[in-house]
Design a protein around this motif. Structure first.
Motif, PDB file in Angstrom:
ATOM      1  N   LEU A   1       0.829  -1.204   0.000  1.00 58.26           N
ATOM      2  CA  LEU A   1       0.000   0.000   0.000  1.00 58.26           C
ATOM      3  C   LEU A   1       0.865   1.257   0.000  1.00 58.26           C
ATOM      4  O   LEU A   1       1.922   1.299   0.632  1.00 58.26           O
ATOM      5  CB  LEU A   1      -0.909   0.030   1.240  1.00 58.26           C
ATOM      6  N   HIS A   2       0.372   2.277  -0.727  1.00 58.19           N
ATOM      7  CA  HIS A   2       0.941   3.614  -0.591  1.00 58.19           C
ATOM      8  C   HIS A   2       0.616   4.131   0.812  1.00 58.19           C
ATOM      9  O   HIS A   2      -0.345   3.680   1.444  1.00 58.19           O
ATOM     10  CB  HIS A   2       0.316   4.568  -1.623  1.00 58.19           C
ATOM     11  N   GLY A   3       1.376   5.098   1.262  1.00 57.81           N
ATOM     12  CA  GLY A   3       1.124   5.661   2.588  1.00 57.81           C
ATOM     13  C   GLY A   3      -0.280   6.206   2.730  1.00 57.81           C
ATOM     14  O   GLY A   3      -0.940   6.000   3.752  1.00 57.81           O
ATOM     15  N   TYR A   4      -0.771   6.889   1.696  1.00 54.08           N
ATOM     16  CA  TYR A   4      -2.122   7.448   1.752  1.00 54.08           C
ATOM     17  C   TYR A   4      -3.167   6.342   1.825  1.00 54.08           C
ATOM     18  O   TYR A   4      -4.135   6.417   2.602  1.00 54.08           O
ATOM     19  CB  TYR A   4      -2.367   8.330   0.534  1.00 54.08           C
ATOM     20  N   GLU A   5      -2.986   5.290   1.030  1.00 48.88           N
ATOM     21  CA  GLU A   5      -3.929   4.170   1.057  1.00 48.88           C
ATOM     22  C   GLU A   5      -3.895   3.465   2.402  1.00 48.88           C
ATOM     23  O   GLU A   5      -4.934   3.034   2.920  1.00 48.88           O
ATOM     24  CB  GLU A   5      -3.592   3.183  -0.071  1.00 48.88           C
ATOM     25  N   LEU A   6      -2.702   3.330   2.953  1.00 54.57           N
ATOM     26  CA  LEU A   6      -2.566   2.683   4.259  1.00 54.57           C
ATOM     27  C   LEU A   6      -3.277   3.494   5.327  1.00 54.57           C
ATOM     28  O   LEU A   6      -3.958   2.930   6.194  1.00 54.57           O
ATOM     29  CB  LEU A   6      -1.091   2.514   4.599  1.00 54.57           C
ATOM     30  N   ARG A   7      -3.132   4.817   5.265  1.00 56.64           N
ATOM     31  CA  ARG A   7      -3.818   5.667   6.244  1.00 56.64           C
ATOM     32  C   ARG A   7      -5.328   5.491   6.152  1.00 56.64           C
ATOM     33  O   ARG A   7      -6.021   5.411   7.165  1.00 56.64           O
ATOM     34  CB  ARG A   7      -3.453   7.130   6.019  1.00 56.64           C
ATOM     35  N   LYS A   8      -5.860   5.455   4.924  1.00 55.86           N
ATOM     36  CA  LYS A   8      -7.306   5.282   4.752  1.00 55.86           C
ATOM     37  C   LYS A   8      -7.768   3.942   5.314  1.00 55.86           C
ATOM     38  O   LYS A   8      -8.795   3.850   5.995  1.00 55.86           O
ATOM     39  CB  LYS A   8      -7.670   5.377   3.276  1.00 55.86           C
ATOM     40  N   ARG A   9      -7.004   2.893   5.036  1.00 55.54           N
ATOM     41  CA  ARG A   9      -7.404   1.570   5.509  1.00 55.54           C
ATOM     42  C   ARG A   9      -7.351   1.488   7.034  1.00 55.54           C
ATOM     43  O   ARG A   9      -8.248   0.933   7.670  1.00 55.54           O
ATOM     44  CB  ARG A   9      -6.503   0.502   4.893  1.00 55.54           C
ATOM     45  N   LEU A  10      -6.308   2.045   7.613  1.00 53.85           N
ATOM     46  CA  LEU A  10      -6.190   2.012   9.067  1.00 53.85           C
ATOM     47  C   LEU A  10      -7.270   2.866   9.723  1.00 53.85           C
ATOM     48  O   LEU A  10      -7.776   2.517  10.782  1.00 53.85           O
ATOM     49  CB  LEU A  10      -4.799   2.500   9.494  1.00 53.85           C
ATOM     50  N   ASN A  11      -7.599   3.982   9.095  1.00 52.58           N
ATOM     51  CA  ASN A  11      -8.651   4.821   9.653  1.00 52.58           C
ATOM     52  C   ASN A  11      -9.982   4.084   9.655  1.00 52.58           C
ATOM     53  O   ASN A  11     -10.754   4.160  10.618  1.00 52.58           O
ATOM     54  CB  ASN A  11      -8.773   6.111   8.850  1.00 52.58           C
ATOM     55  N   ALA A  12     -10.257   3.334   8.572  1.00 50.78           N
ATOM     56  CA  ALA A  12     -11.497   2.560   8.513  1.00 50.78           C
ATOM     57  C   ALA A  12     -11.489   1.438   9.542  1.00 50.78           C
ATOM     58  O   ALA A  12     -12.512   1.125  10.145  1.00 50.78           O
ATOM     59  CB  ALA A  12     -11.686   1.988   7.114  1.00 50.78           C
ATOM     60  N   LEU A  13     -10.317   0.820   9.757  1.00 47.35           N
ATOM     61  CA  LEU A  13     -10.225  -0.295  10.685  1.00 47.35           C
ATOM     62  C   LEU A  13     -10.196   0.168  12.132  1.00 47.35           C
ATOM     63  O   LEU A  13     -11.014  -0.235  12.950  1.00 47.35           O
ATOM     64  CB  LEU A  13      -8.968  -1.115  10.382  1.00 47.35           C
ATOM     65  N   LEU A  14      -9.256   1.058  12.457  1.00 48.62           N
ATOM     66  CA  LEU A  14      -9.073   1.465  13.843  1.00 48.62           C
ATOM     67  C   LEU A  14     -10.109   2.486  14.284  1.00 48.62           C
ATOM     68  O   LEU A  14     -10.390   2.607  15.472  1.00 48.62           O
ATOM     69  CB  LEU A  14      -7.670   2.045  14.035  1.00 48.62           C
ATOM     70  N   GLY A  15     -10.653   3.222  13.323  1.00 45.95           N
ATOM     71  CA  GLY A  15     -11.639   4.228  13.697  1.00 45.95           C
ATOM     72  C   GLY A  15     -12.863   3.647  14.362  1.00 45.95           C
ATOM     73  O   GLY A  15     -13.576   4.340  15.082  1.00 45.95           O
ATOM     74  N   MET A  16     -13.109   2.352  14.131  1.00 45.31           N
ATOM     75  CA  MET A  16     -14.259   1.716  14.768  1.00 45.31           C
ATOM     76  C   MET A  16     -14.012   1.460  16.252  1.00 45.31           C
ATOM     77  O   MET A  16     -14.936   1.260  17.016  1.00 45.31           O
ATOM     78  CB  MET A  16     -14.564   0.390  14.058  1.00 45.31           C
ATOM     79  N   PHE A  17     -12.736   1.438  16.658  1.00 46.31           N
ATOM     80  CA  PHE A  17     -12.417   1.027  18.017  1.00 46.31           C
ATOM     81  C   PHE A  17     -11.707   2.113  18.821  1.00 46.31           C
ATOM     82  O   PHE A  17     -11.659   2.050  20.032  1.00 46.31           O
ATOM     83  CB  PHE A  17     -11.521  -0.216  17.991  1.00 46.31           C
ATOM     84  N   ARG A  18     -11.158   3.125  18.150  1.00 46.54           N
ATOM     85  CA  ARG A  18     -10.412   4.151  18.867  1.00 46.54           C
ATOM     86  C   ARG A  18     -10.260   5.359  17.969  1.00 46.54           C
ATOM     87  O   ARG A  18     -10.473   5.295  16.761  1.00 46.54           O
ATOM     88  CB  ARG A  18      -9.028   3.636  19.265  1.00 46.54           C
ATOM     89  N   ALA A  19      -9.873   6.480  18.562  1.00 45.94           N
ATOM     90  CA  ALA A  19      -9.565   7.657  17.771  1.00 45.94           C
ATOM     91  C   ALA A  19      -8.160   7.478  17.200  1.00 45.94           C
ATOM     92  O   ALA A  19      -7.172   7.563  17.915  1.00 45.94           O
ATOM     93  CB  ALA A  19      -9.648   8.904  18.646  1.00 45.94           C
ATOM     94  N   PHE A  20      -8.101   7.215  15.898  1.00 47.44           N
ATOM     95  CA  PHE A  20      -6.817   6.928  15.259  1.00 47.44           C
ATOM     96  C   PHE A  20      -6.091   8.226  14.945  1.00 47.44           C
ATOM     97  O   PHE A  20      -6.623   9.105  14.288  1.00 47.44           O
ATOM     98  CB  PHE A  20      -7.046   6.120  13.989  1.00 47.44           C
ATOM     99  N   SER A  21      -4.864   8.328  15.397  1.00 48.77           N
ATOM    100  CA  SER A  21      -4.053   9.513  15.160  1.00 48.77           C
ATOM    101  C   SER A  21      -3.041   9.227  14.060  1.00 48.77           C
ATOM    102  O   SER A  21      -2.243   8.291  14.172  1.00 48.77           O
ATOM    103  CB  SER A  21      -3.329   9.923  16.450  1.00 48.77           C
ATOM    104  N   TYR A  22      -3.069  10.040  12.990  1.00 47.23           N
ATOM    105  CA  TYR A  22      -2.070   9.873  11.938  1.00 47.23           C
ATOM    106  C   TYR A  22      -0.672  10.149  12.471  1.00 47.23           C
ATOM    107  O   TYR A  22       0.312   9.645  11.946  1.00 47.23           O
ATOM    108  CB  TYR A  22      -2.369  10.808  10.769  1.00 47.23           C
ATOM    109  N   GLY A  23      -0.582  10.973  13.512  1.00 45.02           N
ATOM    110  CA  GLY A  23       0.716  11.271  14.084  1.00 45.02           C
ATOM    111  C   GLY A  23       1.391  10.055  14.681  1.00 45.02           C
ATOM    112  O   GLY A  23       2.613  10.043  14.852  1.00 45.02           O
ATOM    113  N   SER A  24       0.610   9.027  15.001  1.00 44.77           N
ATOM    114  CA  SER A  24       1.193   7.805  15.553  1.00 44.77           C
ATOM    115  C   SER A  24       1.582   6.812  14.464  1.00 44.77           C
ATOM    116  O   SER A  24       2.319   5.862  14.725  1.00 44.77           O
ATOM    117  CB  SER A  24       0.199   7.141  16.510  1.00 44.77           C
ATOM    118  N   LEU A  25       1.105   7.039  13.226  1.00 44.21           N
ATOM    119  CA  LEU A  25       1.369   6.085  12.154  1.00 44.21           C
ATOM    120  C   LEU A  25       2.816   6.142  11.682  1.00 44.21           C
ATOM    121  O   LEU A  25       3.485   5.112  11.571  1.00 44.21           O
ATOM    122  CB  LEU A  25       0.428   6.332  10.975  1.00 44.21           C
TER     123      LEU A  25
END
Length: 217
Positions: A15-39
């Motif tokens: 995955l590109h970084g942007y695609e990875l961010r989108k996927r993680l946001n969809a996955l982790l956003g269901m369980f926690r406030a996902f911070s891009y600063g931690s990625l």
């Protein structure tokens, strides 16, 4: 949890970084406030550990070790891929079925990658999660019984709503556990007993079994 989410996502496809961010946001956003600063610190650590590699041309900021950004309207072309060591680390994380995998945030991430997890591990995680929620139910019911008379109607309804939510998840887990058990082979088939070496008796012998002895004339 973020390490598991990143490695699990890249296991399915680079995955590109942007695609990875989108996927993680969809996955982790269901369980926690996902911070891009931690990625990006996580990605740098995975790179340093040799668990992932970068492919493609990186913008100057990324090449200098900074987080990739949008420059001149062009997104970073870095593609992240798992290495062999990264795949091994992912399998190690997927075998973890202890209490940390039962908590609210980490359970959801483990569950998202159940298709890559062995059946026995899935069952242990589901049963552990159910036990954790049953303990929570007992605590909420006890607290509700003690404070019911002192609560206003809105607070009481809020607690009832929370109680019903946990009860629904327990019923859902019961169904999943039953399905997993039906799909899993019996214990004897998963761990068959070592077969004893058996040697058929030679012609003219009077005994059978593993150590046949010829009859005396």
């Amino acid at each position: 949890m973020l390490e598991l989410a990143v490695l699990g996502s890249l296991h399915e496809t680079p995955l590109h970084g942007y695609e990875l961010r989108k996927r993680l946001n969809a996955l982790l956003g269901m369980f926690r406030a996902f911070s891009y600063g931690s990625l990006y610190p996580c990605l740098r650590q995975l790179l340093n550990d040799g668990l992932i590699i970068e492919d493609g041309d990186a913008p100057a900021a990324a090449a200098s070790g900074e987080a990739p950004t949008v420059l001149s309207g062009r997104r970073s072309k870095i593609v992240y891929r798992l290495t062999a060591e990264g795949k091994e680390r992912l399998q190690e994380l997927l075998t973890q079925a202890g209490p940390s995998a039962w908590e609210d945030e980490s359970f959801g991430v483990h569950f998202a990658f159940f298709r890559h997890t062995e059946a026995e591990v899935r069952l242990r995680i589901l049963e552990g999660r159910r036990s954790r929620l049953e303990e929570r139910l007992d605590g909420v019911r006890t607290a509700l019984a003690r404070t019911r008379e002192r609560l206003d109607s809105y607070t009481l309804e809020l607690q009832r709503h929370g109680l019903e939510s946990v009860e629904r998840e327990v019923r859902w887990l019961n169904e999943l556990i039953a399905t997993e058990r039906r799909a899993s082979p019996p214990e004897a088939e998963r761990h068959p007993a070592p077969e004893e070496s058996f040697r058929a008796p030679a012609p003219g012998t009077g005994t059978t079994g593993r150590h046949a002895v010829p009859e005396e004339n």
